[in-house]
Design a protein around this motif. Structure first.
Motif, PDB file in Angstrom:
ATOM      1  N   THR A   1     -23.438  30.858  55.888  1.00 35.18           N
ATOM      2  CA  THR A   1     -22.544  30.217  54.925  1.00 35.18           C
ATOM      3  C   THR A   1     -22.261  28.772  55.304  1.00 35.18           C
ATOM      4  O   THR A   1     -22.378  27.869  54.476  1.00 35.18           O
ATOM      5  CB  THR A   1     -21.236  31.006  54.807  1.00 35.18           C
ATOM      6  OG1 THR A   1     -21.537  32.348  54.424  1.00 35.18           O
ATOM      7  CG2 THR A   1     -20.315  30.390  53.792  1.00 35.18           C
ATOM      8  N   ALA A   2     -21.886  28.527  56.545  1.00 33.11           N
ATOM      9  CA  ALA A   2     -21.585  27.152  56.976  1.00 33.11           C
ATOM     10  C   ALA A   2     -22.815  26.263  56.897  1.00 33.11           C
ATOM     11  O   ALA A   2     -22.730  25.083  56.536  1.00 33.11           O
ATOM     12  CB  ALA A   2     -21.023  27.165  58.387  1.00 33.11           C
ATOM     13  N   VAL A   3     -23.966  26.826  57.217  1.00 34.01           N
ATOM     14  CA  VAL A   3     -25.207  26.053  57.166  1.00 34.01           C
ATOM     15  C   VAL A   3     -25.539  25.666  55.727  1.00 34.01           C
ATOM     16  O   VAL A   3     -26.124  24.621  55.478  1.00 34.01           O
ATOM     17  CB  VAL A   3     -26.360  26.869  57.798  1.00 34.01           C
ATOM     18  CG1 VAL A   3     -27.679  26.147  57.687  1.00 34.01           C
ATOM     19  CG2 VAL A   3     -26.034  27.189  59.243  1.00 34.01           C
ATOM     20  N   ALA A   4     -25.136  26.473  54.778  1.00 28.88           N
ATOM     21  CA  ALA A   4     -25.398  26.164  53.373  1.00 28.88           C
ATOM     22  C   ALA A   4     -24.345  25.240  52.779  1.00 28.88           C
ATOM     23  O   ALA A   4     -24.654  24.413  51.920  1.00 28.88           O
ATOM     24  CB  ALA A   4     -25.460  27.464  52.566  1.00 28.88           C
ATOM     25  N   VAL A   5     -23.102  25.354  53.230  1.00 26.87           N
ATOM     26  CA  VAL A   5     -22.024  24.567  52.654  1.00 26.87           C
ATOM     27  C   VAL A   5     -22.082  23.108  53.108  1.00 26.87           C
ATOM     28  O   VAL A   5     -21.874  22.195  52.311  1.00 26.87           O
ATOM     29  CB  VAL A   5     -20.654  25.198  53.000  1.00 26.87           C
ATOM     30  CG1 VAL A   5     -19.512  24.268  52.665  1.00 26.87           C
ATOM     31  CG2 VAL A   5     -20.491  26.516  52.266  1.00 26.87           C
ATOM     32  N   LEU A   6     -22.370  22.872  54.367  1.00 32.55           N
ATOM     33  CA  LEU A   6     -22.367  21.499  54.888  1.00 32.55           C
ATOM     34  C   LEU A   6     -23.366  20.593  54.163  1.00 32.55           C
ATOM     35  O   LEU A   6     -22.988  19.499  53.727  1.00 32.55           O
ATOM     36  CB  LEU A   6     -22.615  21.508  56.393  1.00 32.55           C
ATOM     37  CG  LEU A   6     -22.429  20.174  57.084  1.00 32.55           C
ATOM     38  CD1 LEU A   6     -21.008  19.659  56.901  1.00 32.55           C
ATOM     39  CD2 LEU A   6     -22.751  20.291  58.552  1.00 32.55           C
ATOM     40  N   PRO A   7     -24.623  20.991  53.971  1.00 32.97           N
ATOM     41  CA  PRO A   7     -25.522  20.116  53.201  1.00 32.97           C
ATOM     42  C   PRO A   7     -25.069  19.925  51.757  1.00 32.97           C
ATOM     43  O   PRO A   7     -25.266  18.849  51.187  1.00 32.97           O
ATOM     44  CB  PRO A   7     -26.865  20.842  53.243  1.00 32.97           C
ATOM     45  CG  PRO A   7     -26.792  21.704  54.441  1.00 32.97           C
ATOM     46  CD  PRO A   7     -25.357  22.110  54.573  1.00 32.97           C
ATOM     47  N   ALA A   8     -24.435  20.932  51.173  1.00 35.31           N
ATOM     48  CA  ALA A   8     -23.947  20.790  49.800  1.00 35.31           C
ATOM     49  C   ALA A   8     -22.824  19.766  49.711  1.00 35.31           C
ATOM     50  O   ALA A   8     -22.657  19.099  48.690  1.00 35.31           O
ATOM     51  CB  ALA A   8     -23.473  22.147  49.278  1.00 35.31           C
TER      52      ALA A   8
END
Length: 109
Positions: A46-53
């Motif tokens: 989840t964190a890996v997906a949210v940060l680039p977004a």
């Protein structure tokens, strides 16, 4: 648009109820239960997906340039990505990206 006081408070109340129900669906219903291993495996990303977004719009359409693509920000993002990938060190990636951004902003004026 002009909204009456009743309409504003109705919108606030409905958004509050919606937010509560979204959070309750995870915390209230699933809070006391063990999640299956496959769910836990997916939640790790989840964190890996949210940060680039969060970062991508600031790199591609920065408000500081009026939404124009900026070579300084693109190069800083590329350096950050490269340093992070090769060193696996978050702090090194942040420092390298910030240094590249400030250097490029200095060089390009």
């Amino acid at each position: 648009m002009n909204y009456s006081t009743f309409e504003i408070w109705t919108i606030i109340l409905l958004l509050g109820i919606g937010t509560f129900l979204i959070r309750f669906s995870f915390l209230g219903i699933l809070g006391g239960k063990d999640l299956p291993p496959w769910v836990l495996r997916h939640l790790r990303y989840t964190a890996v997906a949210v940060l680039p977004a969060l970062v991508a719009p600031l790199v591609v359409w920065p408000q500081a340039t009026g939404g124009e693509i900026d070579p300084a920000r693109l190069s800083a993002a590329a350096v950050t990505l490269g340093v992070g990938y090769f060193t696996r060190n978050v702090l090194a990636a942040i420092v390298a990206g910030a240094g590249t951004l400030y250097l490029m902003l200095f060089l390009t004026g």
